[in-house]
Design an enzyme around this catalytic site. Structure first.
Site, PDB file in Angstrom:
ATOM      1  N   GLU A   1       0.827  -1.212   0.000  1.00  0.00           N
ATOM      2  CA  GLU A   1       0.000   0.000   0.000  1.00  0.00           C
ATOM      3  C   GLU A   1       0.870   1.274   0.000  1.00  0.00           C
ATOM      4  O   GLU A   1       0.530   2.254  -0.649  1.00  0.00           O
ATOM      5  CB  GLU A   1      -0.902  -0.011   1.238  1.00  0.00           C
ATOM      6  CG  GLU A   1      -2.022   0.992   1.193  1.00  0.00           C
ATOM      7  CD  GLU A   1      -2.985   0.776   2.356  1.00  0.00           C
ATOM      8  OE1 GLU A   1      -3.614  -0.301   2.406  1.00  0.00           O
ATOM      9  OE2 GLU A   1      -3.089   1.667   3.214  1.00  0.00           O
ATOM     10  N   ASP A   2       1.969   1.231   0.710  1.00  0.00           N
ATOM     11  CA  ASP A   2       2.708   2.477   0.969  1.00  0.00           C
ATOM     12  C   ASP A   2       4.116   2.557   0.389  1.00  0.00           C
ATOM     13  O   ASP A   2       4.801   3.564   0.590  1.00  0.00           O
ATOM     14  CB  ASP A   2       2.821   2.706   2.491  1.00  0.00           C
ATOM     15  CG  ASP A   2       1.461   2.965   3.119  1.00  0.00           C
ATOM     16  OD1 ASP A   2       0.570   3.444   2.405  1.00  0.00           O
ATOM     17  OD2 ASP A   2       1.287   2.677   4.312  1.00  0.00           O
TER      18      ASP A   2
END
Ligand code: NDP
Ligand code: ZN
Length: 189
Positions: A65-66
């Site tokens: 996600e990051d």
């Protein structure tokens, strides 16, 4: 088994590398890796989880996600089940934030048993951070909304791990008390 420990630490090291340029949202900008480590620790210490792949997925849960890490890379390094667990808890960042928030609530009941436990540990960690090292500039109202949303997500993750659920409920209670105290003192942020 020594092999298991090696893989676990390989995952911790891989996550630390992936998140190395990132910081949490608190005023002191804590190293991001503190959070995945806390989530894995909650799973094993509070939840009694001994499933190695779930603990590895916890360490890696925010990498896709990051960071630039892909699900394919996770499958190659740590296997398909770890990839699937990480995929289950990864938001689609191309969607608007409110939609992502709503989808987390809607998808929670369909998650695997492992991903449900991971989600609860993730929310406990974030609520603790919200209370002790809250994101810079967040109003009391925004914090309250975050607690409410976390409760809605966790409502769909219940029925697997009572110890984690109880810890979550206790954390919610403590955070709400803290926010009420802050409100009565007139602390806005
Ligand atoms: P964000 O999703 O932007 O931020 C929360 C996320 O940041 C956490 O889930 C966590 O995700 C990560 N995080 C990093 N550092 C911390 C920390 N110190 N403490 C807690 N979490 C941290 O939040 P939202 O946009 O969802 O805001 C919360 C609520 O407020 C929402 O319900 C939203 O609707 C509302 N809102 C209100 C606004 C207002 O001004 N009143 C403006 C915008 C939203 P991870 O596990 O991935 O690290
Ligand atoms: Zn997280």
């Amino acid at each position: 088994m020594p092999h298991d420990f090696a893989l676990l630490f390989r995952a911790a090291s891989f996550a630390a590398q992936a998140h190395s340029g990132q910081r949490r949202k608190d005023a002191d900008q804590s190293p991001y890796i503190n959070h995945p480590l806390a989530v894995a620790q909650l799973l094993t210490e509070v939840g009694g989880v001994q499933d190695l792949e779930l603990l590895i997925a916890a360490l890696l849960h925010d990498t896709v996600e990051d960071t630039e890490v892909s699900l394919e890379e996770i499958a190659e390094r740590f296997g398909e089940r770890v990839r699937d667990l990480v995929a289950e808890v990864t938001d689609d960042k191309s969607l608007p934030k409110q939609q992502r928030k709503r989808l987390q609530v809607e998808h929670a009941p369909q998650l695997s048993a492992g991903a449900k436990q991971l989600k609860i540990a993730d929310k406990i960690s974030n609520l603790r951070d919200l209370s002790s090292t809250s994101p810079a500039g967040w109003s009391l109202e925004r914090k309250r909304q975050y607690v409410d949303w976390g409760e809605q997500v966790v409502a769909g993750c219940r029925g697997i791990n009572v110890a984690l659920e109880q810890q979550f409920d206790q954390t919610v209670q403590e955070v709400r008390q803290r926010l009420a105290t802050d409100a009565s003192r007139g602390d806005g942020a």
